[in-house]
Design an enzyme around this catalytic site. Structure first.
Site, PDB file in Angstrom:
ATOM      1  N   SER A 170       0.840  -1.197   0.000  1.00 13.18           N
ATOM      2  CA  SER A 170       0.000   0.000   0.000  1.00 13.18           C
ATOM      3  C   SER A 170       0.875   1.247   0.000  1.00 13.18           C
ATOM      4  O   SER A 170       2.101   1.164   0.077  1.00 13.18           O
ATOM      5  CB  SER A 170      -0.909   0.008   1.237  1.00 13.18           C
ATOM      6  OG  SER A 170      -0.115   0.257   2.373  1.00 13.18           O
ATOM      7  N   LYS A 171       0.210   2.380  -0.051  1.00 15.05           N
ATOM      8  CA  LYS A 171       0.878   3.686  -0.081  1.00 15.05           C
ATOM      9  C   LYS A 171       1.963   3.812   0.990  1.00 15.05           C
ATOM     10  O   LYS A 171       2.987   4.446   0.776  1.00 15.05           O
ATOM     11  CB  LYS A 171      -0.154   4.790   0.152  1.00 15.05           C
ATOM     12  CG  LYS A 171      -0.868   5.167  -1.109  1.00 15.05           C
ATOM     13  CD  LYS A 171      -0.290   6.444  -1.674  1.00 15.05           C
ATOM     14  CE  LYS A 171      -0.638   6.625  -3.129  1.00 15.05           C
ATOM     15  NZ  LYS A 171       0.505   6.922  -3.969  1.00 15.05           N
TER      16      LYS A 171
END
Ligand code: GLU
Length: 487
Positions: A253-254
């Protein structure tokens, strides 16, 4: 085998994600290996979340990575349109076939009623499947009279087969019990086809014979197999590729860095390096040669070498591969790729020949193009800014003053700037005369005056690129700085 036809079918609900790009690469390599077709289909049936800007980002990202599609929304092809929202009539046509053959039925249940059913199942710790209330024609007929109810079309799960066997090219044999699936929706109450239905209609009509996609779609596959069977259409070969996980094995994820392809390129990764990195996330070349072009990998690409275990995202490996590509890229090409990163500098102050030499001189330790502005900054500043404590500990010393003054008096006036090699030889000869001062002390003195650093590009090249005028100015400036301290 008939012509291989594979597709990447992204939903434009976000920018092109690393995982989608990797799946696209595998499809592309498989198609190329078999001299088949690679198709792009935009799956935008989620009208609320789909956006045109994401479609553009998907096009741009795939193209950047060198993944050119043979058929797709912009290039057309024999089985278009290649955008799901433009194929809605086709889904209705296929839905009618299932309705006519008794393999589908209208459901008038409201979202509240369905939620209540689900809740009950949760409370009694049961696997939820639709109650089939509307499968009874009498019930459906009655409910249809209520103008507040909207109808959806559901697939009627057949009594046979009871078990669906998926022979997956990556995951091996996977079985599913149809009793656990439940009559799922084909056409939603807003008239839009559901994902599972649209995919099967499209893959059928587009003659897709191999479906290579993310493991997250394994659970959809039994529904899709049942639909192929109900429509009497051939079932494609499936290959479900493992997810890309972060080093801590959580979902990428980010928070682990960039997840969108365009962001990597903006951050200074070369597209060729990035696609090389992605290919190795889950696939391994049979000869162990990890560096290569897509054409090169396509020669050896087989689904049997895709690992069923999750691929672990390794930032260090990406940096290493990118550094390798930066060093391998021909300099004129590298200069073009570097320009967007060097907008802060007036590149016209150097001829192209010197800009190429500059890149050659600084590229060795670099891992991303975004490190370039710092690596070349001293070539563009009128006076170099000093790195760390170089100003206090190297420049402002008696030894440096001594070295620079002698250099200015004895060597600089007659220094020939003919070539970097000639300059190196002259500087070395000068250093030889300054014994017993250590070579390192002498080189650091000169380098710090010219660049503000004690490490960096080859000194001969640095002199050559800067040219006599800038070198003379910087040595004089440094001497002034040091004398201020003594005065
Ligand atoms: N549109 C789906 C997605 O973006 C892909 C569907 C498929 O490959 O079957 O995940």
């Amino acid at each position: 085998m008939s012509e291989v036809r594979v597709r990447i079918a992204p939903s434009p609900t976000g920018n092109l994600h690393v995982g989608t790009a990797r799946t696209a690469l595998f499809n592309y390599l498989f198609a190329k290996h078999h001299h088949g077709k690679f198709i792009l289909r935009i799956e935008d049936t989620d009208l609320e979340r789909s956006e045109e800007k994401y479609v553009q980002d998907i096009y741009d990202g795939l193209k950047l990575l060198g993944l050119h599609w043979d058929e797709g929304p912009d290039v057309g092809g024999p089985y278009g349109p290649y955008v799901q929202s433009q194929r809605l009539d086709l889904y209705l046509e296929y839905a009618q076939k299932l309705l006519d053959s008794g393999k589908a039925y209208y459901c008038y249940c409201t979202p509240e009623e369905l939620d209540a059913e689900k809740q009950k199942a949760i409370e009694s710790k049961q696997n939820y499947v639709y109650s089939r209330r509307c499968c009874d024609p009498e019930v459906a007929q009655k409910l249809s009279q209520d103008p507040n109810r909207k109808r959806a079309l559901r697939f009627k799960i057949p009594d046979d087969p009871k078990t669906i066997v998926l022979e997956d090219m990556v995951r091996g044999t996977v079985t599913f019990e149809t009793a656990l699936i439940g009559d799922f929706v084909l056409i939603k109450s807003n008239g839009i086809a559901s994902y599972n239905f649209a995919v099967v209609v499209d893959d059928t009509c587009m003659k897709i014979n191999h479906v290579i996609r993310g493991e997250d779609h394994v659970s959809n596959t039994p529904k899709q197999i049942l639909l192929y069977q109900a429509l009497g259409e051939p079932i494609p070969t499936f290959a479900h590729v493992s997810m890309i996980l972060a080093p801590d094995r959580s979902k990428l994820s980010k928070r682990h860095g960039a997840t969108a392809v365009a962001e990597y390129i903006r951050n200074g990764y070369l597209p060729e390096a990035f696609s090389n990195f992605l290919v190795l996330l889950g696939w391994s070349p049979p000869n162990g040669e990890e560096m290569g072009t897509l054409e090169h990998f396509a020669t050896d690409f087989t689904l049997s070498r895709i690992s069923p275990s999750p691929a672990i995202y390794d930032q260090e490996k990406l940096n290493w591969i990118n550094g390798y590509y930066i060093r391998q890229t021909p300099l004129p090409e590298l200069l073009e790729k570097a320009k967007p990163f060097l907008l802060a500098y007036d590149l016209t102050q150097y001829p192209t020949e010197k800009l190429l030499l500059m890149l050659e001189a600084v590229r060795e330790p670099i891992t991303t193009l975004s490190e370039l502005p710092n690596a070349v900054s001293y070539f563009f500043e009128s006076v170099p800014s000093y790195e760390g404590d170089v100003y206090d500990t190297v420049l402002k010393t008696d030894d440096t003053f001594n070295v620079l003054r002698q250099f200015q008096e004895k060597t600089l006036p007659g220094l020939s700037f003919e070539s970097p090699e000639a300059i190196s030889a002259q500087v070395k000869a000068f250093a030889g005369e300054l014994k017993p001062l250590k070579m390192k002390t002498i080189m650091w003195a000169i380098r710090s005056a010219l660049t503000g650093r004690v490490h960096g590009a080859d000194l001969g090249k640095t002199f050559y690129i800067l040219g006599k005028e800038k070198v003379t100015f910087r040595i004089e400036k440094a001497l002034q700085e040091i004398s201020c301290q003594f005065s």
